[in-house]
Scaffold this active site. Sequence first.
Site, mmCIF file in Angstrom:
data_model
loop_
_atom_site.group_PDB
_atom_site.id
_atom_site.type_symbol
_atom_site.label_atom_id
_atom_site.label_comp_id
_atom_site.label_asym_id
_atom_site.label_seq_id
_atom_site.Cartn_x
_atom_site.Cartn_y
_atom_site.Cartn_z
ATOM 1 N N HIS A 17 0.845 -1.209 0.000
ATOM 2 C CA HIS A 17 0.000 0.000 0.000
ATOM 3 C C HIS A 17 0.882 1.262 0.000
ATOM 4 C CE1 HIS A 17 -3.107 -2.628 2.238
ATOM 5 N NE2 HIS A 17 -3.699 -2.297 1.118
ATOM 6 N N LYS A 41 -17.597 -6.989 5.985
ATOM 7 C CA LYS A 41 -16.248 -7.533 5.912
ATOM 8 C C LYS A 41 -15.683 -7.617 7.326
ATOM 9 C CE LYS A 41 -12.340 -7.009 2.789
ATOM 10 N NZ LYS A 41 -11.805 -6.282 1.649
ATOM 11 N N ARG A 90 -1.633 -5.362 -8.822
ATOM 12 C CA ARG A 90 -0.549 -6.308 -8.558
ATOM 13 C C ARG A 90 -0.413 -7.251 -9.744
ATOM 14 N NH1 ARG A 90 -3.093 -7.160 -2.747
ATOM 15 N NH2 ARG A 90 -4.838 -6.665 -4.098
ATOM 16 N N SER A 128 -2.876 -7.972 2.598
ATOM 17 C CA SER A 128 -3.018 -7.933 4.056
ATOM 18 C C SER A 128 -3.377 -9.310 4.614
ATOM 19 C CB SER A 128 -4.084 -6.922 4.464
ATOM 20 O OG SER A 128 -3.773 -5.657 3.952
HETATM 21 P P1 ADP Z 1 -9.687 -3.729 -0.856
HETATM 22 O O1 ADP Z 1 -10.348 -4.534 0.221
HETATM 23 O O2 ADP Z 1 -10.496 -2.605 -1.381
HETATM 24 O O3 ADP Z 1 -9.037 -4.545 -1.963
HETATM 25 P P2 ADP Z 1 -7.060 -3.367 0.153
HETATM 26 O O4 ADP Z 1 -6.650 -2.711 1.421
HETATM 27 O O5 ADP Z 1 -6.833 -4.843 0.058
HETATM 28 O O6 ADP Z 1 -8.541 -2.990 -0.085
HETATM 29 O O7 ADP Z 1 -6.344 -2.664 -1.063
HETATM 30 C C1 ADP Z 1 -6.517 -1.302 -1.360
HETATM 31 C C2 ADP Z 1 -5.821 -1.004 -2.683
HETATM 32 O O8 ADP Z 1 -4.423 -1.211 -2.548
HETATM 33 C C3 ADP Z 1 -6.267 -1.915 -3.827
HETATM 34 O O9 ADP Z 1 -6.284 -1.161 -5.010
HETATM 35 C C4 ADP Z 1 -5.200 -2.956 -3.896
HETATM 36 O O10 ADP Z 1 -5.063 -3.486 -5.205
HETATM 37 C C5 ADP Z 1 -3.978 -2.133 -3.516
HETATM 38 N N1 ADP Z 1 -2.940 -2.991 -2.946
HETATM 39 C C6 ADP Z 1 -2.999 -3.786 -1.866
HETATM 40 N N2 ADP Z 1 -1.833 -4.458 -1.668
HETATM 41 C C7 ADP Z 1 -1.017 -4.058 -2.672
HETATM 42 C C8 ADP Z 1 0.318 -4.386 -3.075
HETATM 43 N N3 ADP Z 1 1.025 -5.283 -2.409
HETATM 44 N N4 ADP Z 1 0.813 -3.777 -4.155
HETATM 45 C C9 ADP Z 1 0.054 -2.895 -4.831
HETATM 46 N N5 ADP Z 1 -1.193 -2.547 -4.547
HETATM 47 C C10 ADP Z 1 -1.732 -3.114 -3.480
#
Ligand code: ADP
Length: 159
Positions: A17, A41, A90, A128
């Site tokens: 992130h 969630k 990703r 996460s």
């Molecule tokens: P959501 O539940 O909306 O997917 P996340 O917290 O998992 O929320 O992710 C928020 C954003 O950050 C999403 O666009 C996700 O693709 C991006 N993201 C999460 N982890 C990574 C990573 N390791 N590299 C790049 N982008 C990421």
Amino acid sequence: MRTAIYPGSFDPITNGHLDILERATKVFDKIYVTILVNPQKKCLFSDAERQELIEKSIEPENKIIVTTFDGLLTNYAVKVEAQAIIRGLRAVSDFDYEFQMALTNRKLNDSIDTVFFMTSEKYSYLNSGLIKQLVMFGADVSQFVPDIVEMRLKEKFNR
Ligand code: ADP
């Protein structure tokens, strides 16, 4: 003024992130990192905990504001006068879901565009959920998350 929202669950924030956020700060003047409150969630960290972890993981910089929001994202974008929604990409596996969300949000408000940043390959497999599993089984996650996040994760899992 180029303003964007970076929405997500951030349960908890990871270096993946932060990588996206760092790239986005070079393009936007103001970024709202927005924790989407979704009662359906089940999250490990509360909204307030997630907000605190993000705030403690970023450099104190006035262009980044951490907020929480429940409701339609496009309404929130209008409220904070954002022109864009930031998402991270990703692998190809992210594409279907992101494509659907981006087009839905565009249907709801055509003046707000979704902007994708490509993560650096070293974080491309990170999410996460994976981090939580690793900590649960006692693995070292120090290279994947900020120190404060690692500490709080260990507390949650009594590690
Ligand atoms: P959501 O539940 O909306 O997917 P996340 O917290 O998992 O929320 O992710 C928020 C954003 O950050 C999403 O666009 C996700 O693709 C991006 N993201 C999460 N982890 C990574 C990573 N390791 N590299 C790049 N982008 C990421």
